[in-house]
Motif scaffolding. Sequence first.
Motif, PDB file in Angstrom:
ATOM      1  N   VAL A 159     -56.823 105.856 -17.854  1.00  0.00           N
ATOM      2  CA  VAL A 159     -56.475 105.904 -16.397  1.00  0.00           C
ATOM      3  C   VAL A 159     -57.132 104.942 -15.508  1.00  0.00           C
ATOM      4  N   VAL A 160     -56.542 104.097 -14.695  1.00  0.00           N
ATOM      5  CA  VAL A 160     -57.204 103.080 -13.917  1.00  0.00           C
ATOM      6  C   VAL A 160     -57.044 103.803 -12.318  1.00  0.00           C
ATOM      7  N   THR A 161     -57.919 103.892 -11.625  1.00  0.00           N
ATOM      8  CA  THR A 161     -57.926 104.259 -10.341  1.00  0.00           C
ATOM      9  C   THR A 161     -58.379 103.304  -9.385  1.00  0.00           C
ATOM     10  N   ASP A 162     -58.865 102.246  -9.835  1.00  0.00           N
ATOM     11  CA  ASP A 162     -59.437 100.993  -9.133  1.00  0.00           C
ATOM     12  C   ASP A 162     -59.355  99.924 -10.108  1.00  0.00           C
ATOM     13  N   LEU A 163     -58.961  98.671  -9.522  1.00  0.00           N
ATOM     14  CA  LEU A 163     -58.814  97.570 -10.370  1.00  0.00           C
ATOM     15  C   LEU A 163     -60.041  97.007 -10.987  1.00  0.00           C
ATOM     16  N   SER A 164     -61.317  97.310 -10.532  1.00  0.00           N
ATOM     17  CA  SER A 164     -62.543  96.918 -11.188  1.00  0.00           C
ATOM     18  C   SER A 164     -62.470  97.467 -12.411  1.00  0.00           C
ATOM     19  N   GLN A 165     -61.864  98.481 -12.636  1.00  0.00           N
ATOM     20  CA  GLN A 165     -61.712  99.293 -14.080  1.00  0.00           C
ATOM     21  C   GLN A 165     -61.005  98.492 -14.947  1.00  0.00           C
ATOM     22  N   VAL A 166     -60.267  97.699 -14.760  1.00  0.00           N
ATOM     23  CA  VAL A 166     -59.292  96.946 -15.551  1.00  0.00           C
ATOM     24  C   VAL A 166     -60.224  96.187 -16.843  1.00  0.00           C
ATOM     25  N   ASP A 189     -58.957  86.928 -11.783  1.00  0.00           N
ATOM     26  CA  ASP A 189     -59.526  87.172 -13.129  1.00  0.00           C
ATOM     27  C   ASP A 189     -58.816  88.078 -14.252  1.00  0.00           C
ATOM     28  N   LEU A 190     -58.006  88.689 -13.549  1.00  0.00           N
ATOM     29  CA  LEU A 190     -57.192  89.681 -14.196  1.00  0.00           C
ATOM     30  C   LEU A 190     -56.190  89.034 -15.254  1.00  0.00           C
ATOM     31  N   LYS A 191     -55.973  89.529 -16.696  1.00  0.00           N
ATOM     32  CA  LYS A 191     -55.216  88.793 -17.602  1.00  0.00           C
ATOM     33  C   LYS A 191     -53.631  89.454 -17.190  1.00  0.00           C
ATOM     34  N   LEU A 192     -52.873  88.609 -16.746  1.00  0.00           N
ATOM     35  CA  LEU A 192     -51.350  89.194 -16.386  1.00  0.00           C
ATOM     36  C   LEU A 192     -50.614  88.875 -17.549  1.00  0.00           C
ATOM     37  N   VAL A 234     -50.074 107.651 -12.467  1.00  0.00           N
ATOM     38  CA  VAL A 234     -50.288 106.401 -11.383  1.00  0.00           C
ATOM     39  C   VAL A 234     -51.491 106.651 -10.643  1.00  0.00           C
ATOM     40  N   GLY A 235     -52.458 106.144 -11.308  1.00  0.00           N
ATOM     41  CA  GLY A 235     -53.901 106.248 -10.695  1.00  0.00           C
ATOM     42  C   GLY A 235     -54.169 105.321  -9.480  1.00  0.00           C
ATOM     43  N   ILE A 236     -53.324 104.585  -8.881  1.00  0.00           N
ATOM     44  CA  ILE A 236     -53.475 103.711  -7.717  1.00  0.00           C
ATOM     45  C   ILE A 236     -51.947 104.005  -7.162  1.00  0.00           C
ATOM     46  N   GLU A 237     -52.016 104.572  -6.166  1.00  0.00           N
ATOM     47  CA  GLU A 237     -50.352 104.976  -5.576  1.00  0.00           C
ATOM     48  C   GLU A 237     -50.383 103.996  -4.429  1.00  0.00           C
ATOM     49  N   GLU A 238     -51.336 103.300  -3.874  1.00  0.00           N
ATOM     50  CA  GLU A 238     -51.069 102.392  -2.719  1.00  0.00           C
ATOM     51  C   GLU A 238     -52.167 101.020  -3.106  1.00  0.00           C
ATOM     52  N   LEU A 239     -51.794  99.980  -3.369  1.00  0.00           N
ATOM     53  CA  LEU A 239     -52.342  98.755  -3.509  1.00  0.00           C
ATOM     54  C   LEU A 239     -52.129  97.643  -2.604  1.00  0.00           C
ATOM     55  N   GLY A 240     -53.116  97.146  -1.821  1.00  0.00           N
ATOM     56  CA  GLY A 240     -52.696  95.992  -0.824  1.00  0.00           C
ATOM     57  C   GLY A 240     -52.082  96.541   0.562  1.00  0.00           C
ATOM     58  N   ASP A 241     -51.494  95.649   1.129  1.00  0.00           N
ATOM     59  CA  ASP A 241     -50.598  96.227   2.349  1.00  0.00           C
ATOM     60  C   ASP A 241     -49.430  96.847   2.137  1.00  0.00           C
ATOM     61  N   LYS A 242     -49.045  97.801   3.084  1.00  0.00           N
ATOM     62  CA  LYS A 242     -47.711  98.365   2.956  1.00  0.00           C
ATOM     63  C   LYS A 242     -46.751  97.433   3.518  1.00  0.00           C
ATOM     64  N   ASP A 243     -45.588  97.462   2.718  1.00  0.00           N
ATOM     65  CA  ASP A 243     -44.560  96.543   2.951  1.00  0.00           C
ATOM     66  C   ASP A 243     -43.195  97.521   3.108  1.00  0.00           C
ATOM     67  N   THR A 244     -42.106  96.587   3.355  1.00  0.00           N
ATOM     68  CA  THR A 244     -40.821  97.255   3.569  1.00  0.00           C
ATOM     69  C   THR A 244     -39.926  96.630   2.719  1.00  0.00           C
ATOM     70  N   ILE A 245     -38.571  97.293   2.451  1.00  0.00           N
ATOM     71  CA  ILE A 245     -37.612  96.897   1.580  1.00  0.00           C
ATOM     72  C   ILE A 245     -36.570  96.690   2.337  1.00  0.00           C
ATOM     73  N   ALA A 246     -35.680  95.566   2.332  1.00  0.00           N
ATOM     74  CA  ALA A 246     -34.562  95.182   3.067  1.00  0.00           C
ATOM     75  C   ALA A 246     -33.585  94.459   2.464  1.00  0.00           C
ATOM     76  N   PRO A 247     -32.154  94.491   2.953  1.00  0.00           N
ATOM     77  CA  PRO A 247     -31.207  93.599   2.362  1.00  0.00           C
ATOM     78  C   PRO A 247     -31.394  92.166   2.712  1.00  0.00           C
ATOM     79  N   ALA A 248     -30.974  91.386   1.983  1.00  0.00           N
ATOM     80  CA  ALA A 248     -31.016  89.729   2.466  1.00  0.00           C
ATOM     81  C   ALA A 248     -29.511  89.008   2.084  1.00  0.00           C
ATOM     82  N   VAL A 249     -29.542  88.075   3.150  1.00  0.00           N
ATOM     83  CA  VAL A 249     -28.523  87.046   2.776  1.00  0.00           C
ATOM     84  C   VAL A 249     -29.008  85.725   2.489  1.00  0.00           C
TER      85      VAL A 249
END
Length: 299
Positions: A159-166, A189-192, A234-249
């Motif tokens: 389980v990863v609870t912080d990206l420094s553990q990856v 530096d992370l291997k994606l 799910v060791g990290i439930e929120e990473l970075g900023d909170k965002d929103t989901i929306a329709p797009a045209v």
Amino acid sequence: MASSISRRNFLFGAFTTAALTASVALGGCSISATSNGGSSSSGDSSASTSGYRTLDEIKESGKIVIGVFSDKSPFGYVDESGEYQGYDVELARQIGTDLGVEVEFVSTEAANRVEYLETNKVDLILANFTVTEERAEKVDFAEAYMNVALGVVSHKDNVVTDLSQVGDRTVIVISGTTAETYLTEHNPDLKLEKYDTYAAAKTAFENNKDAVWANDNTEVIAFAKSSGTDEYVVGIEELGDKDTIAPAVAKGNDELLAWVNDELYTLGGKKFFHTDYEKTLLSTYGADYEDTLVVEPTK
């Protein structure tokens, strides 16, 4: 001299005819999933070569073409009967009803959402689409109807609870998602390990016990809960900023955008999205997440 000009005119005419023929052959027909879950030729349902379809053109055609996911339960997926289901799909059907037209669903992947609007393959995207400044330069977003952040899921023994553990472990992401963008910018530096589809990313993660998977927190939480086991955490439930989901045209399709916004305000006043959540998401997330995730748009 006259014969030379005549020959050039003939060659130009032949080239133009060939180019037009090739253009029709390449662009005249696209395959999409219909509202019944099957496939159909939708060459005449997407925008004309002059650009996106206007609101009046959509009404006149009797059909709106909406891009949704087909493999991301509980937001957009195809069930065993071949029918589209999910949180975004319920919204799409309501939009069709209130607009007075049929809905044609087109299956999209995360990386194709902007492209499908730019190429007029769809009129509207409802595919768990997170609003970002970069995307807003290419498409027009309507009002938000859901909150979201990034999350990270791991196997229970690692389980990863912080990206420094990856460390040097693999981080699975889906191409074209905010997870890919965020990690590339903030954690280079992370291997994606990138995949084009949700299904491919899911399979890769399940088969690699050392890997972690970064995606929208709504999706990784849903994945972990729907597995029916305690294998995934799910060791990290929120990473970075909170965002929103929306329709797009499509960019500049102002009339359709205005109609969609008015529709969202109307639905928000009726608490449509709480009802939608309770119908499609409650069994996955439970009641505790409802007010955290749901947005009822208001003016």
